[in-house]
Design a protein around this motif. Structure first.
Motif, PDB file in Angstrom:
ATOM      1  N   HIS A 101       0.850  -1.338   0.099  1.00 39.63           N
ATOM      2  CA  HIS A 101       0.135   0.078  -0.054  1.00 39.63           C
ATOM      3  C   HIS A 101       0.760   1.458  -0.173  1.00 39.63           C
ATOM      4  CE1 HIS A 101      -3.116  -2.855   0.576  1.00 39.63           C
ATOM      5  NE2 HIS A 101      -4.004  -1.759   0.150  1.00 39.63           N
ATOM      6  N   VAL A 102       2.181   1.137  -0.238  1.00 40.79           N
ATOM      7  CA  VAL A 102       2.756   2.175  -0.351  1.00 40.79           C
ATOM      8  C   VAL A 102       3.986   2.128  -1.477  1.00 40.79           C
ATOM      9  CG1 VAL A 102       4.907   3.603   0.844  1.00 40.79           C
ATOM     10  CG2 VAL A 102       2.895   3.063   2.116  1.00 40.79           C
ATOM     11  N   VAL A 103       4.917   0.969  -1.197  1.00 40.47           N
ATOM     12  CA  VAL A 103       6.069   0.784  -2.176  1.00 40.47           C
ATOM     13  C   VAL A 103       5.425   0.549  -3.656  1.00 40.47           C
ATOM     14  CG1 VAL A 103       7.881  -0.503  -2.778  1.00 40.47           C
ATOM     15  CG2 VAL A 103       7.454   0.055  -0.440  1.00 40.47           C
ATOM     16  N   ASN A 104       4.400  -0.139  -3.810  1.00 40.99           N
ATOM     17  CA  ASN A 104       3.952  -0.587  -5.109  1.00 40.99           C
ATOM     18  C   ASN A 104       3.601   0.229  -5.925  1.00 40.99           C
ATOM     19  OD1 ASN A 104       4.688  -3.282  -4.871  1.00 40.99           O
ATOM     20  ND2 ASN A 104       2.516  -3.866  -4.255  1.00 40.99           N
ATOM     21  N   GLY A 105       3.035   1.609  -5.285  1.00 41.05           N
ATOM     22  CA  GLY A 105       2.410   2.670  -6.102  1.00 41.05           C
ATOM     23  C   GLY A 105       3.723   3.632  -6.822  1.00 41.05           C
ATOM     24  N   ALA A 106       4.894   3.278  -6.464  1.00 47.32           N
ATOM     25  CA  ALA A 106       6.185   4.053  -7.155  1.00 47.32           C
ATOM     26  C   ALA A 106       6.954   3.188  -8.004  1.00 47.32           C
ATOM     27  CB  ALA A 106       7.197   4.083  -5.871  1.00 47.32           C
ATOM     28  N   ILE A 107       6.548   1.688  -8.402  1.00 45.01           N
ATOM     29  CA  ILE A 107       7.291   0.957  -9.086  1.00 45.01           C
ATOM     30  C   ILE A 107       6.256   0.296 -10.119  1.00 45.01           C
ATOM     31  CG2 ILE A 107       9.253   0.440  -7.679  1.00 45.01           C
ATOM     32  CD1 ILE A 107       8.407  -2.461  -7.360  1.00 45.01           C
ATOM     33  N   THR A 155      27.500 -16.057  -6.790  1.00 38.26           N
ATOM     34  CA  THR A 155      26.855 -17.173  -6.587  1.00 38.26           C
ATOM     35  C   THR A 155      25.906 -17.018  -5.622  1.00 38.26           C
ATOM     36  OG1 THR A 155      28.599 -18.217  -5.136  1.00 38.26           O
ATOM     37  CG2 THR A 155      28.840 -19.022  -7.232  1.00 38.26           C
ATOM     38  N   ALA A 156      25.977 -16.133  -4.923  1.00 35.06           N
ATOM     39  CA  ALA A 156      25.025 -16.102  -3.467  1.00 35.06           C
ATOM     40  C   ALA A 156      23.658 -15.514  -4.062  1.00 35.06           C
ATOM     41  CB  ALA A 156      25.611 -14.916  -2.639  1.00 35.06           C
ATOM     42  N   ALA A 157      22.630 -16.105  -3.510  1.00 33.68           N
ATOM     43  CA  ALA A 157      21.428 -16.006  -3.805  1.00 33.68           C
ATOM     44  C   ALA A 157      20.413 -15.558  -2.535  1.00 33.68           C
ATOM     45  CB  ALA A 157      20.643 -17.064  -4.980  1.00 33.68           C
ATOM     46  N   ALA A 158      19.799 -14.478  -2.802  1.00 29.09           N
ATOM     47  CA  ALA A 158      18.836 -14.209  -1.752  1.00 29.09           C
ATOM     48  C   ALA A 158      17.352 -14.338  -2.185  1.00 29.09           C
ATOM     49  CB  ALA A 158      18.939 -12.881  -1.339  1.00 29.09           C
ATOM     50  N   GLY A 159      16.245 -14.819  -1.477  1.00 28.71           N
ATOM     51  CA  GLY A 159      15.001 -14.853  -1.839  1.00 28.71           C
ATOM     52  C   GLY A 159      14.276 -13.476  -1.593  1.00 28.71           C
ATOM     53  N   THR A 160      13.144 -13.369  -2.398  1.00 28.06           N
ATOM     54  CA  THR A 160      12.473 -12.049  -2.310  1.00 28.06           C
ATOM     55  C   THR A 160      10.853 -12.583  -2.533  1.00 28.06           C
ATOM     56  OG1 THR A 160      12.242 -11.236  -4.466  1.00 28.06           O
ATOM     57  CG2 THR A 160      14.156 -10.396  -3.328  1.00 28.06           C
ATOM     58  N   ALA A 161       9.939 -11.575  -2.451  1.00 26.03           N
ATOM     59  CA  ALA A 161       8.626 -11.908  -2.853  1.00 26.03           C
ATOM     60  C   ALA A 161       8.329 -10.927  -4.014  1.00 26.03           C
ATOM     61  CB  ALA A 161       7.661 -11.516  -1.559  1.00 26.03           C
ATOM     62  N   GLY A 162       9.430 -10.654  -4.666  1.00 23.09           N
ATOM     63  CA  GLY A 162       9.237 -10.001  -6.010  1.00 23.09           C
ATOM     64  C   GLY A 162       9.468  -8.627  -5.666  1.00 23.09           C
ATOM     65  N   ALA A 163       9.585  -7.884  -7.001  1.00 21.36           N
ATOM     66  CA  ALA A 163      10.006  -6.448  -7.121  1.00 21.36           C
ATOM     67  C   ALA A 163       9.104  -5.793  -6.288  1.00 21.36           C
ATOM     68  CB  ALA A 163       9.936  -6.022  -8.454  1.00 21.36           C
ATOM     69  N   GLY A 164       9.351  -4.877  -5.275  1.00 23.69           N
ATOM     70  CA  GLY A 164       8.520  -4.068  -4.505  1.00 23.69           C
ATOM     71  C   GLY A 164       8.154  -4.610  -3.203  1.00 23.69           C
ATOM     72  N   SER A 165       8.450  -5.951  -3.113  1.00 23.94           N
ATOM     73  CA  SER A 165       7.993  -6.475  -1.893  1.00 23.94           C
ATOM     74  C   SER A 165       8.998  -6.072  -0.699  1.00 23.94           C
ATOM     75  CB  SER A 165       8.261  -8.089  -1.734  1.00 23.94           C
ATOM     76  OG  SER A 165       9.335  -8.458  -2.016  1.00 23.94           O
ATOM     77  N   ALA A 166       8.309  -6.231   0.521  1.00 21.57           N
ATOM     78  CA  ALA A 166       9.080  -5.756   1.732  1.00 21.57           C
ATOM     79  C   ALA A 166      10.638  -6.326   1.705  1.00 21.57           C
ATOM     80  CB  ALA A 166       8.341  -5.906   3.110  1.00 21.57           C
ATOM     81  N   ASN A 325      15.659   3.644  -8.678  1.00 35.05           N
ATOM     82  CA  ASN A 325      15.195   3.008 -10.090  1.00 35.05           C
ATOM     83  C   ASN A 325      14.909   1.525  -9.985  1.00 35.05           C
ATOM     84  OD1 ASN A 325      15.123   3.436 -12.837  1.00 35.05           O
ATOM     85  ND2 ASN A 325      17.055   2.725 -13.436  1.00 35.05           N
ATOM     86  N   ILE A 326      14.171   1.094  -8.940  1.00 34.83           N
ATOM     87  CA  ILE A 326      13.658  -0.271  -8.824  1.00 34.83           C
ATOM     88  C   ILE A 326      12.362  -0.486  -9.731  1.00 34.83           C
ATOM     89  CG2 ILE A 326      12.702  -1.895  -7.161  1.00 34.83           C
ATOM     90  CD1 ILE A 326      13.991  -0.155  -4.911  1.00 34.83           C
ATOM     91  N   LYS A 327      12.786  -1.501 -10.709  1.00 38.00           N
ATOM     92  CA  LYS A 327      11.676  -1.550 -11.692  1.00 38.00           C
ATOM     93  C   LYS A 327      10.967  -3.032 -11.215  1.00 38.00           C
ATOM     94  CE  LYS A 327      12.704   1.542 -14.731  1.00 38.00           C
ATOM     95  NZ  LYS A 327      12.924   2.714 -14.172  1.00 38.00           N
ATOM     96  N   ALA A 328       9.556  -2.962 -11.714  1.00 36.34           N
ATOM     97  CA  ALA A 328       8.821  -4.244 -11.848  1.00 36.34           C
ATOM     98  C   ALA A 328       9.464  -5.253 -12.830  1.00 36.34           C
ATOM     99  CB  ALA A 328       7.381  -3.908 -12.169  1.00 36.34           C
ATOM    100  N   GLU A 329       9.697  -6.353 -12.580  1.00 34.92           N
ATOM    101  CA  GLU A 329       9.980  -7.799 -13.259  1.00 34.92           C
ATOM    102  C   GLU A 329       9.439  -8.040 -14.522  1.00 34.92           C
ATOM    103  OE1 GLU A 329      10.181  -9.602  -9.792  1.00 34.92           O
ATOM    104  OE2 GLU A 329      12.159  -8.964  -9.117  1.00 34.92           O
TER     105      GLU A 329
END
Ligand code: MLT
Length: 329
Positions: A101-107, A155-166, A325-329
């Motif tokens: 309800h905040v971040v997603n509006g920006a990306i 090689t290091a990999a981190a999990g996310t809940a997608g672009a714009g997620s917390a 400059n965070i973009k939606a995937e």
């Protein structure tokens, strides 16, 4: 048959008032059937967990079952869109948080307006993130984790809940503060991402304390720091980011309930009262605290306070996120 003018005007006035009368009657008898909580992330994740705890207690206050519907994808923006376009009758309630309800509006190019298309209902508890790795990463503290990431950046990999997620926003923030680089792997929510961390499929995650607490306590993953100014009472051995070596990395994921714009005021008041009653319940408070969630003071739980917080957070975060400059995937 000719209707006298006075009678005609009276009948016309009655007809015009009918929709208002039936709206008021509907609001008074609300709710007469189950209410759906729209959770914009998968079952088993942090948003789902808070929705279930709140729903269980709000059911008692409202006298109707609360059904949980998980509509995940695109960092929650798909589920939130479902709420924006639902009938404004109080039977669809959106459970969201700082990023939906905040971040997603920006990306994202959203099909709805985060402020104009929703009415706030109640501010729910907030929780910080934990910086965590899979169990066999050879680091005993955050400084060693940062060194390990620098040595393994390809090689290091981190999990996310997608672009714009917390999770993704905090990982980008973490990279910036620590000068590290790693690949981010998008999931539909941090519920499935955390499962992959436990299974050793990914190396790292910054996820909400409420989601990860149980695994940290069980020793199946490692936690290095909490993204807050003070330690969590429910996990006091984990240092803050300032103590551990990522100073200033503060992220608080606060939750809220929203309904579609146009929902009658009486219905919003009933939902809000039920949420406030739930947050005053000692059993609910105990469960929230145990998860690392902090219940806001009563004066901040109101629809007005949630609306004001959301607006202030949009003003604070949109410039930061657009500059990054965070973009939606
Ligand atoms: C979830 O419920 O999966 C999370 O809230 C996702 C996130 O924003 O990191």
């Amino acid at each position: 048959m000719k209707v006298p003018r006075r009678k005609f005007l009276h009948l016309a006035a009655c007809a015009a008032a009918l929709p208002v009368v039936s709206r008021i009657a509907r609001a008074q008898s609300y709710p007469t059937r189950p209410i759906t909580f729209n959770v914009p992330f998968p079952a088993g994740g942090p948003t789902d967990a808070i929705a279930r705890v709140m729903g269980e207690r709000m059911r008692v206050a409202l006298g109707q079952p609360i059904l949980i519907e998980n509509v995940s994808g695109a960092a929650g923006s798909i589920g939130v869109g479902r709420v924006a376009h639902a009938p404004p009758d109080g039977y669809t309630v959106g459970v969201g948080h700082w990023s939906t309800h905040v971040v997603n509006g920006a990306i994202y190019d959203l099909s709805y307006d985060l402020l104009k298309d929703f009415a706030p209902v109640a501010l729910l508890p907030a929780n910080p993130q934990l910086i965590m790795s899979k169990k066999n990463v050879p680091a005993a503290n955050l400084k060693e984790l940062i060194s390990w990431l620098k040595a393994n950046q390809s090689t290091a990999a981190a999990g996310t809940a997608g672009a714009g997620s917390a999770s993704q926003i905090s990982e980008i923030y973490f990279q910036k503060i620590t000068g590290t680089r790693f690949t981010m792997v998008p999931y539909r929510g941090t519920g499935p991402a955390l499962n992959d961390l436990v299974a050793g499929q990914i190396d790292l995650i910054l996820d909400q304390a409420s989601n990860s607490m149980a695994q940290v306590r069980a020793g199946t993953i490692k936690a290095y720091a909490v993204t807050a100014k003070s330690r969590l009472p429910s996990l006091p051995e984990i240092p803050t980011v300032d103590e551990a070596g990522a100073p200033g990395l503060y992220i608080s994921v606060w939750y809220g309930l929203w309904v579609p714009k146009g929902t009658p005021r009486d219905i919003i008041a009933k939902l809000s009262d039920a949420a406030i009653t739930a947050m005053a319940d000692p059993t609910v408070r105990m469960r929230m605290t145990d998860f690392g969630l902090e219940v806001p003071p009563p004066e901040q739980q109101t629809p007005e306070a949630l609306g004001a917080l959301q607006k202030a957070e949009i003003e604070k975060w949109w410039p930061i996120i657009k500059a990054a400059n965070i973009k939606a995937e």
